[in-house]
Design a protein around this motif. Sequence first.
Motif, PDB file in Angstrom:
ATOM      1  N   ARG A 275       8.033  12.278   0.992  1.00  0.00           N
ATOM      2  CA  ARG A 275       8.113  11.612  -0.298  1.00  0.00           C
ATOM      3  C   ARG A 275       9.028  10.388  -0.234  1.00  0.00           C
ATOM      4  O   ARG A 275       8.702   9.325  -0.745  1.00  0.00           O
ATOM      5  N   GLU A 276      10.153  10.551   0.450  1.00  0.00           N
ATOM      6  CA  GLU A 276      11.078   9.421   0.579  1.00  0.00           C
ATOM      7  C   GLU A 276      10.470   8.306   1.434  1.00  0.00           C
ATOM      8  O   GLU A 276      10.672   7.129   1.188  1.00  0.00           O
ATOM      9  N   MET A 277       9.725   8.741   2.466  1.00  0.00           N
ATOM     10  CA  MET A 277       9.082   7.765   3.346  1.00  0.00           C
ATOM     11  C   MET A 277       8.080   6.925   2.545  1.00  0.00           C
ATOM     12  O   MET A 277       7.979   5.714   2.727  1.00  0.00           O
ATOM     13  N   ARG A 278       7.345   7.611   1.631  1.00  0.00           N
ATOM     14  CA  ARG A 278       6.368   6.872   0.819  1.00  0.00           C
ATOM     15  C   ARG A 278       7.064   5.815  -0.026  1.00  0.00           C
ATOM     16  O   ARG A 278       6.586   4.702  -0.173  1.00  0.00           O
ATOM     17  N   GLY A 279       8.222   6.154  -0.568  1.00  0.00           N
ATOM     18  CA  GLY A 279       8.960   5.190  -1.368  1.00  0.00           C
ATOM     19  C   GLY A 279       9.395   3.986  -0.539  1.00  0.00           C
ATOM     20  O   GLY A 279       9.325   2.841  -0.977  1.00  0.00           O
ATOM     21  N   LEU A 280       9.783   4.276   0.691  1.00  0.00           N
ATOM     22  CA  LEU A 280      10.260   3.223   1.587  1.00  0.00           C
ATOM     23  C   LEU A 280       9.129   2.281   2.008  1.00  0.00           C
ATOM     24  O   LEU A 280       9.366   1.127   2.356  1.00  0.00           O
ATOM     25  N   ARG A 281       7.909   2.809   1.956  1.00  0.00           N
ATOM     26  CA  ARG A 281       6.789   2.003   2.433  1.00  0.00           C
ATOM     27  C   ARG A 281       6.557   0.779   1.553  1.00  0.00           C
ATOM     28  O   ARG A 281       5.890  -0.160   1.959  1.00  0.00           O
ATOM     29  N   ARG A 282       7.132   0.804   0.365  1.00  0.00           N
ATOM     30  CA  ARG A 282       7.093  -0.392  -0.472  1.00  0.00           C
ATOM     31  C   ARG A 282       7.708  -1.580   0.266  1.00  0.00           C
ATOM     32  O   ARG A 282       7.303  -2.721   0.095  1.00  0.00           O
ATOM     33  N   GLU A 283       8.712  -1.294   1.096  1.00  0.00           N
ATOM     34  CA  GLU A 283       9.421  -2.376   1.791  1.00  0.00           C
ATOM     35  C   GLU A 283       8.898  -2.643   3.190  1.00  0.00           C
ATOM     36  O   GLU A 283       9.193  -3.673   3.781  1.00  0.00           O
ATOM     37  N   LEU A 284       8.154  -1.666   3.734  1.00  0.00           N
ATOM     38  CA  LEU A 284       7.658  -1.790   5.113  1.00  0.00           C
ATOM     39  C   LEU A 284       6.132  -1.719   5.073  1.00  0.00           C
ATOM     40  O   LEU A 284       5.578  -0.658   4.833  1.00  0.00           O
ATOM     41  N   GLN A 285       5.464  -2.826   5.276  1.00  0.00           N
ATOM     42  CA  GLN A 285       4.009  -2.827   5.149  1.00  0.00           C
ATOM     43  C   GLN A 285       3.319  -3.172   6.462  1.00  0.00           C
ATOM     44  O   GLN A 285       3.895  -3.805   7.336  1.00  0.00           O
ATOM     45  N   PHE A 286       2.058  -2.757   6.556  1.00  0.00           N
ATOM     46  CA  PHE A 286       1.314  -2.840   7.815  1.00  0.00           C
ATOM     47  C   PHE A 286       0.025  -3.631   7.610  1.00  0.00           C
ATOM     48  O   PHE A 286      -0.657  -3.440   6.604  1.00  0.00           O
ATOM     49  N   ILE A 287      -0.303  -4.509   8.546  1.00  0.00           N
ATOM     50  CA  ILE A 287      -1.606  -5.195   8.546  1.00  0.00           C
ATOM     51  C   ILE A 287      -2.367  -4.714   9.769  1.00  0.00           C
ATOM     52  O   ILE A 287      -1.847  -4.764  10.885  1.00  0.00           O
ATOM     53  N   PHE A 288      -3.593  -4.254   9.554  1.00  0.00           N
ATOM     54  CA  PHE A 288      -4.367  -3.690  10.660  1.00  0.00           C
ATOM     55  C   PHE A 288      -5.222  -4.761  11.332  1.00  0.00           C
ATOM     56  O   PHE A 288      -5.513  -5.810  10.758  1.00  0.00           O
ATOM     57  N   GLN A 289      -5.653  -4.438  12.562  1.00  0.00           N
ATOM     58  CA  GLN A 289      -6.453  -5.400  13.314  1.00  0.00           C
ATOM     59  C   GLN A 289      -7.801  -5.641  12.656  1.00  0.00           C
ATOM     60  O   GLN A 289      -8.240  -6.763  12.489  1.00  0.00           O
TER      61      GLN A 289
END
Lengths: 374, 333
Positions: free
Chosen positions: A91-105
């Motif tokens: 749950r905490e990781m999901r919240g953090l994902r707001r700040e850490l984003q991923f772009i896929f190939q």
Amino acid sequence: MTAPAETVAPVLETRGLERRFVTHRPLFGAPTVVQAVNGVDLAIREGETFAIVGESGCGKSTLARMLIGLIRPSAGEVLYRGRDISHLPAREMRGLRRELQFIFQDPFSSLNPRMSVGRLIEEPMQAHGIGTPAERRARVAYLLGRVGLRPEHAGRYPHEFSGGQRQRIGIARALASGPRVLIGDEPVSALDVSIQAQVVNMLEELKDEFGLTLIVIAHDLAVIRHMSDRVAVMYLGEVVETGPVDAIFEAPAHPYTRALMTAIPAPVPGSRPETAGIVEGDVPSPTAPPPGCRFHTRCPFAEARCKTERPRLAPGPGGRLVACHLAGRLPDFAPRTLAPGLTSGAARRFGLWRAARGGDVATSKIPPAEERRP
Amino acid sequence: MPGDPKPILAVEGLSIRFRGQSQDLVDGVSFDLAAGETLCIVGESGCGKSLTALALMGLLPQPAARISAGRAVFEGRDLVTLDAEAMSDIRGNRMAMVFQEPMTSLNPAFTIGDQIAEAVRRHRPVDRAAARARAREMLDRVRIPAPDARLDEYPHQLSGGMRQRAMIAMALANDPALIIADEPTTALDVTIQAQILRLIRQLQAETGTALILITHDLGVVAETADRVAVMYAGRIVEEGPVAAVFDDPQHPYTIGLMASVPSLGRRAGRLQTIPGLVPAPEAMPAGCRFAARCPFAEPACTAAAPALAAIGPGHRVACRRAPLESHVAEAAA
């Protein structure tokens, strides 16, 4: 694009990061284990573009996913702003994902085909409870414009767009939650050269506008040289050399980095006068990596010690770290002519093109072409 | 070509049309290929480079696509008019093909040795033992280590680079006059790509086989080509000796493409870009197909398709504005 100073605290840091995968678990006997990432220490600075380069199976994609908690490490830790995030509850990781984003190939396989572009971009904001519906819609329209699409594209679906446009949509979606760090796993390698240039320029503009730290995983050395401040070269799960991109490209210290630089076909006829310097053999299987230095089976300089003792990253010239027992004792690396358009004829024509296109053209000024099916 | 009046392959006005469409997707492609020569066809996705290769091999997807016009005379015979049986006698024999992903063109159920031997026996009256010996010789020729052991291995047991070597061994097994290779190194890692490109150069020097290499990578072109044809939206827009095209690029698309490639040297500002997108196959514009994206276009460019015309020795360009300096004011350097 100035490289941030050495003193800036790292935004992301890894310590002794490892990841093993079990690929085969027989009924009897030992399971087959792939050591995808083996003891990686990296420090990524706020505001820089950091590239991770290597060939297939080197662990770069696994490392990138561990950096933002998409894959959990088997050992070691990932620090985001000084806090270990590798063991956070989901749950905490999901919240953090707001700040850490991923772009896929491949933007097509990473975008839900049943969701409209507007919904795709709005979804991360909804998930993180950002804004009112009206504010979210306004931000969707703004982001679409920012990545070179039109607000009315919000009502369309991913299949109505070309590959380059889908990557723009993927980038808009990644930006929606207002991230601090953007990680792209081969974000432009599926695109044609002329489209790739548009997306590379756009990523650089967005990085400046949104104050992002950019981490780019790529195998294309020219794209890396162009985009990044610093680079880490990986081979079979380990970082073999890391440091400022100009220092490493102009005088690669590790024999594997040299092999990569030598192998790349440069768009300059006659720039490879001979075949010397091409490393032989295949990359060994990551299920059975060689002992000692993992590159020793292909290294033209390997000595007895390289076969038994793993070299550790140690400081080298130009602010780099290099993991090679022979560092400093290797012959000088002869740089190749690697830039196209060095002849006067080509330089003249490139000048005409630049002038006709109005100098450094920002992609956002390009009128969006009619979208089409691929 | 200089010194060789009779090309082994002469393609003239080759056009390909998809069913239900009113325009040719590949439109009037013409080039000659001399014995032992390497022609690179370069262009981005959808430019028709792979379709052109498939058409020459008689492998266009049927019945969706057909050759709508043109000739392709290979060793005195027009490939366009040959029936399927005559074509399959040439394919894998006088003319062979290497694809991007060898895993899809090698049969996973048969050993490497069996597949090469089968290719030999399809075209030559030799017994099993002789065909197997030939297969072993070919694996040795493409520098596959321990060829005797590899003969009895299946494609999945080989690495990507070794599979591509095996594919090349199979293509060369009947001493073809021409090999068509479609992105043969695109799926490979860069250190393996360097090995395969070197192998192709060495084998060509040894065998004198002509090569058509289809690629999107200007680096691969610079390292392998004698001549290069640049394709855009189904047409050759520029063609010439590799040094001439790289040192003296004439077509605005060639110039824009080269200027868009990031340099391996020190960064020099933002990348140049080509605005817009490739036209959709069902909506090819009239006149020059690049005009809508071309910063040098004038109204006349959209009226009629420019012909591929000589601009230097062996160097042709399809642009009414070439050479650009004579039409466009140069910026102060």
